[in-house]
Enzyme design. Structure first.
Site, PDB file in Angstrom:
ATOM      1  CD  GLN A   1      -2.394   3.794   9.737  1.00 59.28           C
ATOM      2  OE1 GLN A   1      -1.316   3.274   9.444  1.00 59.28           O
ATOM      3  NE2 GLN A   1      -3.472   3.650   9.007  1.00 59.28           N
TER       4      GLN A   1
ATOM      5  CD1 TRP B   1       5.805  -7.864   3.996  1.00 60.96           C
ATOM      6  CD2 TRP B   1       4.007  -7.798   5.312  1.00 60.96           C
ATOM      7  NE1 TRP B   1       4.899  -8.786   3.530  1.00 60.96           N
ATOM      8  CE2 TRP B   1       3.790  -8.764   4.315  1.00 60.96           C
ATOM      9  CE3 TRP B   1       3.003  -7.584   6.276  1.00 60.96           C
ATOM     10  CZ2 TRP B   1       2.616  -9.524   4.239  1.00 60.96           C
ATOM     11  CZ3 TRP B   1       1.834  -8.341   6.205  1.00 60.96           C
ATOM     12  CH2 TRP B   1       1.650  -9.300   5.196  1.00 60.96           C
TER      13      TRP B   1
ATOM     14  NE  ARG C   1      -1.070  -3.953   5.082  1.00 60.23           N
ATOM     15  CZ  ARG C   1      -0.238  -4.379   6.027  1.00 60.23           C
ATOM     16  NH1 ARG C   1      -0.334  -5.615   6.481  1.00 60.23           N
ATOM     17  NH2 ARG C   1       0.692  -3.581   6.529  1.00 60.23           N
TER      18      ARG C   1
ATOM     19  N   GLY D   1       2.786  -2.143  11.834  1.00 65.61           N
ATOM     20  CA  GLY D   1       3.046  -1.430  10.595  1.00 65.61           C
ATOM     21  C   GLY D   1       2.201  -0.176  10.559  1.00 65.61           C
TER      22      GLY D   1
ATOM     23  N   PRO E   1      -0.178  -7.693  14.673  1.00 67.54           N
ATOM     24  CG  PRO E   1       0.721  -6.047  16.089  1.00 67.54           C
ATOM     25  CD  PRO E   1       1.021  -6.842  14.843  1.00 67.54           C
TER      26      PRO E   1
ATOM     27  CG  ASP F   1      11.117  -6.964  11.728  1.00 67.60           C
ATOM     28  OD1 ASP F   1      11.947  -7.766  12.187  1.00 67.60           O
ATOM     29  OD2 ASP F   1      10.322  -7.248  10.817  1.00 67.60           O
TER      30      ASP F   1
ATOM     31  CB  ALA G   1      -5.828  -8.915  12.111  1.00 68.13           C
TER      32      ALA G   1
ATOM     33  CD  GLN H   1       9.280 -10.830  12.710  1.00 71.06           C
ATOM     34  OE1 GLN H   1       8.770 -10.517  11.649  1.00 71.06           O
ATOM     35  NE2 GLN H   1      10.421 -10.310  13.126  1.00 71.06           N
TER      36      GLN H   1
ATOM     37  CE1 TYR I   1       8.953  -8.753   4.893  1.00 70.90           C
ATOM     38  CE2 TYR I   1       9.460  -6.907   6.325  1.00 70.90           C
ATOM     39  CZ  TYR I   1       9.010  -8.196   6.155  1.00 70.90           C
ATOM     40  OH  TYR I   1       8.628  -8.933   7.249  1.00 70.90           O
TER      41      TYR I   1
HETATM   42  P1  NDP Z   1      -0.313  -4.596  11.632  1.00 70.11           P
HETATM   43  O1  NDP Z   1      -1.258  -5.645  12.066  1.00 70.11           O
HETATM   44  O2  NDP Z   1       0.178  -3.604  12.631  1.00 70.11           O
HETATM   45  O3  NDP Z   1      -0.987  -3.827  10.385  1.00 70.11           O
HETATM   46  C1  NDP Z   1      -0.488  -2.587   9.988  1.00 70.11           C
HETATM   47  C2  NDP Z   1      -1.453  -1.927   9.026  1.00 70.11           C
HETATM   48  O4  NDP Z   1      -2.731  -1.752   9.640  1.00 70.11           O
HETATM   49  C3  NDP Z   1      -0.966  -0.540   8.674  1.00 70.11           C
HETATM   50  O5  NDP Z   1      -0.048  -0.526   7.626  1.00 70.11           O
HETATM   51  C4  NDP Z   1      -2.277   0.164   8.348  1.00 70.11           C
HETATM   52  O6  NDP Z   1      -2.659  -0.204   7.015  1.00 70.11           O
HETATM   53  C5  NDP Z   1      -3.239  -0.453   9.354  1.00 70.11           C
HETATM   54  N1  NDP Z   1      -3.269   0.283  10.638  1.00 70.11           N
HETATM   55  C6  NDP Z   1      -2.291   0.344  11.581  1.00 70.11           C
HETATM   56  N2  NDP Z   1      -2.667   1.113  12.611  1.00 70.11           N
HETATM   57  C7  NDP Z   1      -3.914   1.538  12.335  1.00 70.11           C
HETATM   58  C8  NDP Z   1      -4.817   2.361  13.031  1.00 70.11           C
HETATM   59  N3  NDP Z   1      -4.509   2.877  14.212  1.00 70.11           N
HETATM   60  N4  NDP Z   1      -6.026   2.599  12.475  1.00 70.11           N
HETATM   61  C9  NDP Z   1      -6.351   2.077  11.265  1.00 70.11           C
HETATM   62  N5  NDP Z   1      -5.510   1.288  10.539  1.00 70.11           N
HETATM   63  C10 NDP Z   1      -4.302   1.013  11.078  1.00 70.11           C
HETATM   64  O7  NDP Z   1       0.992  -5.254  11.075  1.00 70.11           O
HETATM   65  P2  NDP Z   1       1.612  -5.596   9.626  1.00 70.11           P
HETATM   66  O8  NDP Z   1       0.756  -6.595   8.960  1.00 70.11           O
HETATM   67  O9  NDP Z   1       1.923  -4.343   8.918  1.00 70.11           O
HETATM   68  O10 NDP Z   1       2.954  -6.279  10.059  1.00 70.11           O
HETATM   69  C11 NDP Z   1       3.842  -5.558  10.906  1.00 70.11           C
HETATM   70  C12 NDP Z   1       5.237  -5.990  10.713  1.00 70.11           C
HETATM   71  O11 NDP Z   1       5.386  -7.372  11.037  1.00 70.11           O
HETATM   72  C13 NDP Z   1       5.770  -5.910   9.290  1.00 70.11           C
HETATM   73  O12 NDP Z   1       6.122  -4.616   8.902  1.00 70.11           O
HETATM   74  C14 NDP Z   1       6.962  -6.821   9.375  1.00 70.11           C
HETATM   75  O13 NDP Z   1       8.035  -6.151  10.002  1.00 70.11           O
HETATM   76  C15 NDP Z   1       6.437  -7.927  10.269  1.00 70.11           C
HETATM   77  N6  NDP Z   1       5.928  -9.077   9.488  1.00 70.11           N
HETATM   78  C16 NDP Z   1       6.657 -10.226   9.540  1.00 70.11           C
HETATM   79  C17 NDP Z   1       6.290 -11.329   8.839  1.00 70.11           C
HETATM   80  C18 NDP Z   1       7.135 -12.549   8.924  1.00 70.11           C
HETATM   81  O14 NDP Z   1       6.918 -13.502   8.161  1.00 70.11           O
HETATM   82  N7  NDP Z   1       8.107 -12.600   9.805  1.00 70.11           N
HETATM   83  C19 NDP Z   1       5.082 -11.345   7.969  1.00 70.11           C
HETATM   84  C20 NDP Z   1       4.359 -10.100   8.017  1.00 70.11           C
HETATM   85  C21 NDP Z   1       4.769  -9.030   8.759  1.00 70.11           C
HETATM   86  P3  NDP Z   1      -3.548   0.723   6.045  1.00 70.11           P
HETATM   87  O15 NDP Z   1      -3.540   2.127   6.566  1.00 70.11           O
HETATM   88  O16 NDP Z   1      -2.889   0.580   4.731  1.00 70.11           O
HETATM   89  O17 NDP Z   1      -4.897   0.095   6.058  1.00 70.11           O
END
Ligand code: NDP
Length: 336
Positions: free
Chosen positions: A291, A21, A228, A285, A207, A49, A209, A177, A54
């Site tokens: 990451q 996503w 993000r 994500g 997870p 997933d 946030a 989910q 998306y």
């Molecule tokens: P996360 O909470 O895992 O956030 C991921 C984002 O956090 C990354 O893209 C990155 O963004 C940042 N990040 C991740 N790891 C690290 C790290 N180690 N250090 C620093 N920054 C980090 O989850 P998402 O919000 O991406 O959601 C995950 C998945 O959940 C989606 O891909 C989708 O499959 C699902 N989802 C489902 C929904 C639903 O309605 N069913 C709604 C939303 C999500 P960056 O580097 O850009 O800052």
């Protein structure tokens, strides 16, 4: 990697699951998306997933390309239906029989596969009779286009009604989910106990946030470049609910807890959701392959009881626990 059963089924999934996503087909270029999927495969993640909506279907195409050549039987591929796609016509969203039947075909073509392992109702459709939706899902399963059916962000009552109808039609609902993290705990009082009773697991989204629980956003400071919170294609808008100095300050206070366990903040956040027995997977994500490599180290981590208590003390009344938020955040009419 550790694996858990998805609901009361024989399907095992990797407890760290990769989702695309806001990233694939949007925030990150396709070569970086492929590198992230490669990092996930290398780390032992077998479960992926996505959703038809998306990046308006682009994310499925990018994921399908990135997984091309992998042994299909060694992967679990999940997608979803409900939010508008394509030209957003009057039947291009929701859970009508027409849209489900058309959407599954589009998803399979884009993903380059004959079946998905899990097909999920991305939200509850208030405008389609539940029986019509469940009949369509039953037919999708019977046709072999999906092996299992799940839901996303349904309330406990909606899950109970859907599970009963699915059972009558000869297939089980096996997953829910929802959003779940140290900051967003609204499923704990109703959705989780209902699902535990009915044989569904949670696959929990955001997870970390959306990156906030990694601790990289500092109160009073501009967000790091490329994060993000700076993504004008949609990410910045989605993460803003957590971009508040009170939240960011309290998150910084979790650092000593993570350090005492020899975990990074992101690993602590992922391990925290996995302490809940009804959670089958943390759905993470990534915008960079590093990451994925970092977060996957949370697999198999057991957080001691004292550290769980300390996290509760540090966060105090900050986490959102109101069970009503699931319904409050859901569309009341079918979106177009
Ligand atoms: P996360 O909470 O895992 O956030 C991921 C984002 O956090 C990354 O893209 C990155 O963004 C940042 N990040 C991740 N790891 C690290 C790290 N180690 N250090 C620093 N920054 C980090 O989850 P998402 O919000 O991406 O959601 C995950 C998945 O959940 C989606 O891909 C989708 O499959 C699902 N989802 C489902 C929904 C639903 O309605 N069913 C709604 C939303 C999500 P960056 O580097 O850009 O800052």
């Amino acid at each position: 990697m550790e694996f858990r059963y998805l609901g009361h089924s024989g399907l095992k999934i990797s407890e760290i699951t990769y989702g695309n996503w806001l990233t694939h087909g949007s925030q990150v270029e396709n070569d970086v998306a492929t590198q992230c999927v490669r990092a996930a495969l290398d780390a032992g993640i077998t479960t992926y997933d996505t959703a038809d909506a998306y990046a308006n279907t682009q994310a499925e195409t990018v994921l399908g390309e990135a997984l091309r050549g992998e042994r299909r039987e060694s992967l679990e591929i999940f997608t979803k239906v409900y939010w508008p796609t394509g030209p957003r016509g009057h039947n291009d969203s929701g859970l009508s029989r027409k849209h489900i039947m058309e959407s599954i075909n589009g998803s399979l073509t884009r993903l380059g596969t004959d079946y998905v392992d899990l097909y999920q109702a991305h939200r509850y459709d208030t405008e389609t009779p539940l029986e019509e939706t469940m009949q369509a899902f039953a037919d999708v399963v019977r046709s072999g286009k999906a092996h299992y059916i799940g839901v996303s962000e349904w309330t406990a009552d909606q899950i109970r009604a859907g599970a009963a109808m699915a059972r009558e039609l000869g297939f089980p609902l096996i997953s829910s989910q929802p959003q779940y993290s140290m900051l967003w705990r609204v499923i704990e009082d109703e959705v989780v106990p209902t699902c535990a009773e009915l044989g569904l697991s949670q696959i929990v989204w955001s997870p970390i946030a959306q990156g906030v629980l990694s601790g990289k956003y500092l109160p009073g400071q501009a967000p790091p470049a490329g994060s993000r919170a700076t993504d004008e294609k949609g990410g910045a808008d989605m993460i803003k609910r957590f971009m508040d100095d009170d939240v960011l300050t309290r998150v910084q206070d979790l650092k000593p807890v993570a350090e005492s366990l020899d975990l990074t903040m992101a690993q602590l956040a992922v391990a925290w959701v996995l302490q809940n027995d009804n959670v089958a997977a943390a759905l993470v994500g990534a915008s960079r392959p590093e990451q994925v490599a970092e977060n996957v180290a949370a697999a198999g981590v057991r957080i001691p009881e004292e550290a769980m208590t300390r996290i509760d003390e540090v966060l105090g009344d900050l986490p959102v626990r109101d069970t009503g938020k699931t319904a409050e955040n859901a569309p009341t009419t079918r979106p177009s």
